[in-house]
Design a protein around this motif. Sequence first.
Motif, PDB file in Angstrom:
ATOM      1  N   GLY A 127       1.028  -1.228   0.110  1.00  0.00           N
ATOM      2  CA  GLY A 127       0.145  -0.217  -0.035  1.00  0.00           C
ATOM      3  C   GLY A 127       0.777   1.152  -0.051  1.00  0.00           C
ATOM      4  O   GLY A 127       1.666   1.352   1.055  1.00  0.00           O
ATOM      5  N   ALA A 128       0.687   2.081  -1.034  1.00  0.00           N
ATOM      6  CA  ALA A 128       1.429   3.448  -1.166  1.00  0.00           C
ATOM      7  C   ALA A 128       0.652   4.132  -2.059  1.00  0.00           C
ATOM      8  O   ALA A 128      -0.234   3.750  -2.885  1.00  0.00           O
ATOM      9  N   ARG A 129       1.146   5.433  -1.877  1.00  0.00           N
ATOM     10  CA  ARG A 129       0.361   6.502  -2.619  1.00  0.00           C
ATOM     11  C   ARG A 129       1.283   7.638  -2.851  1.00  0.00           C
ATOM     12  O   ARG A 129       2.466   7.957  -2.144  1.00  0.00           O
ATOM     13  N   ILE A 130       1.130   8.534  -3.935  1.00  0.00           N
ATOM     14  CA  ILE A 130       1.751   9.700  -4.137  1.00  0.00           C
ATOM     15  C   ILE A 130       1.232  10.702  -3.307  1.00  0.00           C
ATOM     16  O   ILE A 130       0.043  11.002  -3.332  1.00  0.00           O
ATOM     17  N   LEU A 131       2.009  11.521  -2.701  1.00  0.00           N
ATOM     18  CA  LEU A 131       1.662  12.984  -1.998  1.00  0.00           C
ATOM     19  C   LEU A 131       1.813  14.049  -2.834  1.00  0.00           C
ATOM     20  O   LEU A 131       2.880  14.172  -3.424  1.00  0.00           O
ATOM     21  N   SER A 132       0.955  15.068  -2.544  1.00  0.00           N
ATOM     22  CA  SER A 132       1.063  16.154  -3.444  1.00  0.00           C
ATOM     23  C   SER A 132       1.974  17.129  -2.577  1.00  0.00           C
ATOM     24  O   SER A 132       2.202  16.685  -1.403  1.00  0.00           O
ATOM     25  N   SER A 133       2.129  18.282  -3.089  1.00  0.00           N
ATOM     26  CA  SER A 133       3.051  19.260  -2.129  1.00  0.00           C
ATOM     27  C   SER A 133       2.548  19.758  -0.900  1.00  0.00           C
ATOM     28  O   SER A 133       2.999  19.538   0.338  1.00  0.00           O
ATOM     29  N   ALA A 134       1.093  19.833  -1.247  1.00  0.00           N
ATOM     30  CA  ALA A 134       0.307  20.213  -0.068  1.00  0.00           C
ATOM     31  C   ALA A 134       0.182  19.176   1.115  1.00  0.00           C
ATOM     32  O   ALA A 134       0.512  19.288   2.410  1.00  0.00           O
ATOM     33  N   GLU A 135       0.197  17.995   0.716  1.00  0.00           N
ATOM     34  CA  GLU A 135       0.059  16.683   1.548  1.00  0.00           C
ATOM     35  C   GLU A 135       1.531  16.372   2.367  1.00  0.00           C
ATOM     36  O   GLU A 135       1.451  16.290   3.443  1.00  0.00           O
ATOM     37  N   VAL A 136       2.465  16.770   1.523  1.00  0.00           N
ATOM     38  CA  VAL A 136       3.789  16.793   2.368  1.00  0.00           C
ATOM     39  C   VAL A 136       4.002  17.873   3.282  1.00  0.00           C
ATOM     40  O   VAL A 136       4.542  17.440   4.405  1.00  0.00           O
ATOM     41  N   ALA A 137       3.479  18.970   3.159  1.00  0.00           N
ATOM     42  CA  ALA A 137       3.542  20.137   3.926  1.00  0.00           C
ATOM     43  C   ALA A 137       2.667  19.546   5.160  1.00  0.00           C
ATOM     44  O   ALA A 137       3.077  20.149   6.297  1.00  0.00           O
ATOM     45  N   SER A 138       1.590  19.136   5.011  1.00  0.00           N
ATOM     46  CA  SER A 138       0.723  18.666   6.026  1.00  0.00           C
ATOM     47  C   SER A 138       1.484  17.598   7.031  1.00  0.00           C
ATOM     48  O   SER A 138       1.289  17.805   8.153  1.00  0.00           O
ATOM     49  N   LEU A 139       1.883  16.467   6.420  1.00  0.00           N
ATOM     50  CA  LEU A 139       2.611  15.478   7.139  1.00  0.00           C
ATOM     51  C   LEU A 139       3.849  15.992   7.782  1.00  0.00           C
ATOM     52  O   LEU A 139       4.323  15.486   8.776  1.00  0.00           O
ATOM     53  N   PHE A 140       4.635  16.862   7.257  1.00  0.00           N
ATOM     54  CA  PHE A 140       5.938  17.494   7.418  1.00  0.00           C
ATOM     55  C   PHE A 140       6.126  18.901   7.708  1.00  0.00           C
ATOM     56  O   PHE A 140       6.701  19.575   6.697  1.00  0.00           O
ATOM     57  N   PRO A 141       5.385  19.381   8.509  1.00  0.00           N
ATOM     58  CA  PRO A 141       5.185  20.995   8.829  1.00  0.00           C
ATOM     59  C   PRO A 141       6.670  21.502   8.935  1.00  0.00           C
ATOM     60  O   PRO A 141       7.427  20.967   9.424  1.00  0.00           O
ATOM     61  N   GLY A 150       5.994  13.574  -3.052  1.00  0.00           N
ATOM     62  CA  GLY A 150       6.431  12.312  -2.303  1.00  0.00           C
ATOM     63  C   GLY A 150       5.950  11.038  -2.608  1.00  0.00           C
ATOM     64  O   GLY A 150       4.656  10.974  -3.213  1.00  0.00           O
ATOM     65  N   LEU A 151       6.431   9.857  -2.179  1.00  0.00           N
ATOM     66  CA  LEU A 151       5.834   8.773  -2.161  1.00  0.00           C
ATOM     67  C   LEU A 151       5.751   8.102  -0.552  1.00  0.00           C
ATOM     68  O   LEU A 151       6.821   8.080   0.212  1.00  0.00           O
ATOM     69  N   PHE A 152       4.410   7.760  -0.410  1.00  0.00           N
ATOM     70  CA  PHE A 152       3.927   7.670   1.072  1.00  0.00           C
ATOM     71  C   PHE A 152       3.767   6.340   1.293  1.00  0.00           C
ATOM     72  O   PHE A 152       2.562   5.791   0.454  1.00  0.00           O
ATOM     73  N   ALA A 153       4.061   5.329   2.410  1.00  0.00           N
ATOM     74  CA  ALA A 153       3.097   4.176   2.674  1.00  0.00           C
ATOM     75  C   ALA A 153       2.695   4.501   4.244  1.00  0.00           C
ATOM     76  O   ALA A 153       3.366   4.466   4.977  1.00  0.00           O
ATOM     77  N   ASP A 154       1.268   4.527   4.295  1.00  0.00           N
ATOM     78  CA  ASP A 154       0.795   4.657   5.564  1.00  0.00           C
ATOM     79  C   ASP A 154       1.232   3.470   6.578  1.00  0.00           C
ATOM     80  O   ASP A 154       1.179   3.923   7.972  1.00  0.00           O
ATOM     81  N   GLY A 155       1.307   2.403   6.091  1.00  0.00           N
ATOM     82  CA  GLY A 155       1.352   1.184   6.910  1.00  0.00           C
ATOM     83  C   GLY A 155       2.921   0.853   7.252  1.00  0.00           C
ATOM     84  O   GLY A 155       3.145  -0.120   8.121  1.00  0.00           O
ATOM     85  N   ASP A 156       3.818   1.464   6.474  1.00  0.00           N
ATOM     86  CA  ASP A 156       5.108   1.421   6.871  1.00  0.00           C
ATOM     87  C   ASP A 156       5.448   1.880   8.665  1.00  0.00           C
ATOM     88  O   ASP A 156       4.808   2.786   8.782  1.00  0.00           O
ATOM     89  N   ALA A 157       6.326   1.112   9.007  1.00  0.00           N
ATOM     90  CA  ALA A 157       6.665   1.151  10.504  1.00  0.00           C
ATOM     91  C   ALA A 157       8.298   1.341  10.855  1.00  0.00           C
ATOM     92  O   ALA A 157       8.984   1.376  10.158  1.00  0.00           O
TER      93      ALA A 157
END
Length: 441
Positions: A127-141, A150-157
């Motif tokens: 499970g992975a998805r592409i992050l938009s610029s705004a989504e990156v800013a929200s996750l990594f303010p 970015g490339l993001f996998a919510d289930g990675d640990a």
Amino acid sequence: MGLIVDDVTADADFPTETAVVVIGGGIVGASTALFLARKGVPVVLCEKGRIAGEQSSRNWGWIITCGRDDREIPISVLSARLWSGMTALVEADIGYRATGIARLYDSDAPIAVAESWIRRAVPQGLGARILSSAEVASLFPGATRPFKGGLFADGDAVAEPQRAAPAIARAAQRDGAIILTTCAVRALDTEAGRVSGVWTERGRIKADAVVLAGGAWSRLFCDSLDVRLSQLPVQASVMRTAPLAGGPLPAAVTQHYSFRRRADGGYTIGDPFNTLAPITPSSFRFMRDFTPMLRMSWRRLRPTAGRFMTELRDARRRPPDAASAYEGTRVNDPDPNQRFIDETRRRLVERFPIFGTVPVEQSWAGLLDVTPDAIPVISSVPAIPGFHVGTGFSGHGFTLGPGAGHVLADLATNTRPSVDVTPFSITRFTDGSRPDPQVGF
């Protein structure tokens, strides 16, 4: 102060016979011992130093599936599943947290590669998805300038390397495995061409199968058997900070730094693209194998001649009744490269100023076992029936460790593994089947 690694109380009695001997007490060796013990198979793990003394306690602590080499996807899925249940399995807090992990990009080119990878990986269970610029800013303010995506996998640990392998080794003990530390395996013992046991510094152990999970030491052991293992060491430097309130929760990597929030509230910080490449006699022996990788990665590597004479000394063959190179260096503990540490921190603070508000409390280095195609060897050795190898994880060993241990336990007991191990064959470097390493993104 060195790394504080959880202790494992070794077994006092020395066995003279078992079904399987595992050489190496890192994450792969400990996992192999655990899954063998859970099968009810008698197993002895021999570690020349201490459990998780080398790279298994020195890595970033990532359990990452996003961006895995296509050939690693099935075993990544297996390993992620095993990691998710590991806390309950080993009955210990290993710091496992499914925080998600991101690869952050400043241009469109790697995003296009990541999109292509998602189309191949998702049908296989990742499970992975592409992050938009705004989504990156929200996750990594708090970044001083936006990322492109970015490339993001919510289930990675993530988990704590100083806890994980020791906890797995202790669980293996509870299930019947014998754990021996400060007990180097000096040589393989064979009869009629197949494995019959090992010679250790304490004596011989009779066994039907042997699993070599020696990390950066695996090539030296294979050399003594005239088994060609195309593997070279690379040295990476890492640091940790004091606890930081308000920092990002998911882990992330860019072209210049990586960061992971630790269970203690500090951050483990590294740079995947700033490493030392020791020039050794084996560098010339395997030059042709590694040429494709060097073409791709030469800007990331800084050559050093510091280990040249060490390898010459260690390569001298000795009889089993003589002290070995493994006893001469119980734990590889190289000094971190301070220039790399300073440059990595400078780049991180430049992009995320919050990291400049806390001090670096410790830095260290470790030796990675790297193959020419940057995927591991998880394989039986055709020339020596009963001999199996799990090594060359190329910086992916913590992620893949439980999956690799599960597969190696199957190989050692002549059981069909739950994933196809053909891409990880030790013979791929000599039979022409090895493809070039995949382009990183």
